[in-house]
Design an enzyme around this catalytic site. Structure first.
Site, PDB file in Angstrom:
ATOM      1  N   HIS A   1      -5.899  -1.215   6.453  1.00 28.63           N
ATOM      2  CA  HIS A   1      -6.481  -0.728   8.103  1.00 28.63           C
ATOM      3  C   HIS A   1      -6.695  -1.643   8.481  1.00 28.63           C
ATOM      4  O   HIS A   1      -6.664  -2.228   9.787  1.00 28.63           O
ATOM      5  CB  HIS A   1      -6.208   0.685   8.270  1.00 28.63           C
TER       6      HIS A   1
ATOM      7  N   TYR B   1      -4.849   7.613  -6.642  1.00 25.79           N
ATOM      8  CA  TYR B   1      -6.084   8.215  -6.542  1.00 25.79           C
ATOM      9  C   TYR B   1      -6.083   9.625  -7.837  1.00 25.79           C
ATOM     10  O   TYR B   1      -6.589  10.014  -7.207  1.00 25.79           O
ATOM     11  CB  TYR B   1      -6.514   8.229  -5.298  1.00 25.79           C
TER      12      TYR B   1
ATOM     13  N   HIS C   1       1.699   5.837  -1.787  1.00 18.90           N
ATOM     14  CA  HIS C   1       0.241   6.628  -2.167  1.00 18.90           C
ATOM     15  C   HIS C   1       2.572   7.455  -2.408  1.00 18.90           C
ATOM     16  O   HIS C   1       2.256   8.350  -2.048  1.00 18.90           O
ATOM     17  CB  HIS C   1      -0.350   7.807  -1.483  1.00 18.90           C
TER      18      HIS C   1
ATOM     19  N   ASP D   1       2.398   3.374   2.900  1.00 17.61           N
ATOM     20  CA  ASP D   1       1.554   4.241   2.688  1.00 17.61           C
ATOM     21  C   ASP D   1       1.405   5.401   2.310  1.00 17.61           C
ATOM     22  O   ASP D   1       1.883   6.096   1.186  1.00 17.61           O
ATOM     23  CB  ASP D   1       0.569   4.091   3.943  1.00 17.61           C
TER      24      ASP D   1
ATOM     25  N   GLN E   1       2.902  11.102  -2.059  1.00 15.83           N
ATOM     26  CA  GLN E   1       3.205  11.813  -0.380  1.00 15.83           C
ATOM     27  C   GLN E   1       4.565  11.501  -0.362  1.00 15.83           C
ATOM     28  O   GLN E   1       4.578  12.304   0.852  1.00 15.83           O
ATOM     29  CB  GLN E   1       2.046  11.479   0.221  1.00 15.83           C
TER      30      GLN E   1
ATOM     31  N   ARG F   1     -16.714   5.668   2.536  1.00 16.34           N
ATOM     32  CA  ARG F   1     -16.914   7.242   2.524  1.00 16.34           C
ATOM     33  C   ARG F   1     -17.359   7.438   1.073  1.00 16.34           C
ATOM     34  O   ARG F   1     -17.819   8.509   0.523  1.00 16.34           O
ATOM     35  CB  ARG F   1     -16.184   7.765   2.651  1.00 16.34           C
TER      36      ARG F   1
ATOM     37  N   HIS G   1     -11.964   3.538  -3.551  1.00 19.55           N
ATOM     38  CA  HIS G   1     -11.332   4.391  -2.696  1.00 19.55           C
ATOM     39  C   HIS G   1     -11.780   4.338  -0.623  1.00 19.55           C
ATOM     40  O   HIS G   1     -10.641   3.092   0.279  1.00 19.55           O
ATOM     41  CB  HIS G   1     -11.466   5.506  -2.479  1.00 19.55           C
TER      42      HIS G   1
ATOM     43  N   HIS H   1       0.729  -1.249  -0.079  1.00 20.12           N
ATOM     44  CA  HIS H   1      -0.836  -0.178  -0.187  1.00 20.12           C
ATOM     45  C   HIS H   1       0.598   1.405  -0.047  1.00 20.12           C
ATOM     46  O   HIS H   1       1.423   1.356   0.816  1.00 20.12           O
ATOM     47  CB  HIS H   1      -1.508   0.057   1.132  1.00 20.12           C
TER      48      HIS H   1
ATOM     49  N   HIS I   1      -9.757   1.120   1.771  1.00 19.34           N
ATOM     50  CA  HIS I   1      -9.048   1.906   2.531  1.00 19.34           C
ATOM     51  C   HIS I   1     -10.220   1.384   3.957  1.00 19.34           C
ATOM     52  O   HIS I   1     -11.669   1.943   3.036  1.00 19.34           O
ATOM     53  CB  HIS I   1      -9.243   2.974   3.064  1.00 19.34           C
TER      54      HIS I   1
ATOM     55  N   ARG J   1      -5.054  15.518   6.305  1.00 17.86           N
ATOM     56  CA  ARG J   1      -5.891  15.238   5.476  1.00 17.86           C
ATOM     57  C   ARG J   1      -6.117  16.305   4.351  1.00 17.86           C
ATOM     58  O   ARG J   1      -5.039  16.601   2.627  1.00 17.86           O
ATOM     59  CB  ARG J   1      -6.623  14.467   4.848  1.00 17.86           C
TER      60      ARG J   1
END
Length: 451
Positions: free
Chosen positions: A268, A122, A59, A319, A62, A211, A208, A57, A231, A83
């Protein structure tokens, strides 16, 4: 191209540690494994050989935020305040920026002993939210970074449509992430084309979070082929919001409607009841754990001791890439349990068993499953993903068998010497072979972005 040969004084094979191991490699795969044999004159020789670990996992973009969010705000800091900073940063990134940042992240993963990455990708669209002429422009940049560095890639294009449970309209700050089902299907097919030039690349599906998708959208995207990553239950607020919306907790809701199995990776899954945890372990799905990021964001501690006692499958990932270190992900996974349980060697499976050995083997098998890799380890038919350790490193000196893995995980040094990915040497003497060029490009990118 003919076979190449690697010889190790000791190597970790699927059946355990072996002495005087000789591997032949053809077309990036391990063609034969011999033990208790002398070295040949043309062999690449090393003292200690390990299979490279999967990073399930990431991103990648980041990585450029590492260290930029460590100033306390006027109110209580949390994942949610982090975030908002991430959204502001991501609004600046061009395709060139993403490629430069991903290249550094991938090079550092290889230096740390990760040889394949699951890129949970994403950031799809231009700064105004409109798709690029090639809807997979950003995915192609991830593929380019993987090709340049040599890391194995499982590309996980993310489906993102909403800002909250029950189909709440997305935020303006999320516009670069968004697709409808038709757009996502185009993105998925374009992503498959983007990775065709990479050896053994895999494309999967990444709704994703609960949510960000409705139940109907989740059903639609999971009909596509490939591993499924999502997630889930990372934050207490997420659990509370899901309960308010549906009357069920996130993992419970997913289990009751979609029956996750070995194809799924629940990233997670930090906040579960005993029932949810037991069902996850029994399902064969992978718990995707990211202990460094989970600690950095203040997420909480995954109930690993109980989960592994129930034969649950797990892997680890970097992550947010605030720090990229395979050994430290495993170390922090165990240390979180020690702090929670007020005990030592919590995740060792039995008296006399090695904690480092159990963590390394578990992350190897679970990570490979999550990333769609059927053959793993130093075995015939597997990709030649090889990590060698420096037997002269102080942390490794005098160790044998699983003592090597205990030292690798817990001593805190970086004894990695060389790394091969699909038979190609990508790290020599602890440094990625393209590090100078990659770092120079990254530095120029960050100087402009942070000006």
């Amino acid at each position: 191209m003919g076979a190449t040969f690697h010889w190790f004084q000791t190597a970790l094979l699927p059946a355990g540690w072996a002495r005087n191991v000789r591997l032949s490699v053809e077309d990036g795969q391990i063609a034969s494994v011999e033990t208790r044999v002398p070295t040949g004159g043309s062999d690449v020789r090393a003292a200690i050989g390990l299979p490279g670990l999967p990073n399930l996992h990431s991103h990648a973009f980041q990585r450029a935020m590492a260290g930029l969010t460590e100033v306390r705000g006027p109110e209580g800091d949390s994942f949610w305040t982090w975030r908002e900073l991430m959204y502001r940063f991501v609004g600046k990134l061009s395709p060139d920026d993403v490629e430069a940042i991903a290249a550094l992240a991938f090079a550092e993963m290889l230096e740390a002993g990760f040889t394949r990455v699951g890129e949970f990708h994403y950031l799809h669209h231009d700064t105004d939210g409109r798709p690029y002429a090639d809807i997979a422009e950003m995915a192609a940049r991830i593929a380019a970074a993987a090709e340049a560095t040599g890391i194995g890639l499982t590309l996980l294009p993310v489906f993102y449509a909403h800002s909250g449970f029950g189909g709440v309209a997305p935020l303006e700050s999320q516009k670069r992430f968004l697709n409808d089902i038709a757009g996502y299907e185009r993105l998925y097919e374009a992503a498959r084309r983007a990775v065709r030039g990479l050896p053994d690349a895999v494309v999967g599906i990444a709704p994703h979070s609960l949510r960000a998708v409705t139940e109907a959208e989740l059903a639609a995207v999971t009909r596509l082929d490939g591993p499924i990553h999502i997630h889930i239950a990372e934050q207490v607020k997420e659990v509370d919001d899901c309960l308010a919306w549906s009357g069920a907790r996130p993992v419970e809701w997913l289990q009751d409607r979609f029956y996750p199995d070995r194809r799924w990776c629940l990233v997670h899954a930090t906040h579960m009841t005993a029932s949810e945890r037991g069902r996850l372990a029994a399902s064969g799905a992978v718990a995707g754990l990211c202990p460094i990021t989970e600690a950095n964001l203040g997420d909480g501690v995954f109930p690993a001791a109980a989960y592994l006692a129930e034969a649950g499958v797990f892997g680890v990932g970097s992550d947010s890439n605030v720090r990229i270190d395979a050994a430290e992900e495993l170390r922090l996974l165990e240390y979180g349990q020690r702090l929670s349980e007020r005990a030592r060697n919590v995740l060792a499976p039995a008296p006399g068993a090695s904690t480092g050995g159990a963590l390394y083997r578990g992350a190897l098998a679970g990570g490979a499953q999550a990333l769609g890799v059927s053959q793993v380890g130093l075995a015939v038919g597997a990709s030649a993903d090889i990590v060698t350790l420096d037997a002269e490193h102080p942390d490794i000196a005098g160790r044998v068998g699983d003592e090597i893995l205990d030292a690798f995980v817990f001593a805190g040094g970086r004894p990695i010497r060389d790394v091969w990915r699909a038979g190609r040497q990508v790290v020599a003497d602890g440094r990625h072979v393209g590090r100078a060029t990659i770092v120079a490009r990254y530095r120029q990118t960050l100087q402009r972005l942070l000006a």
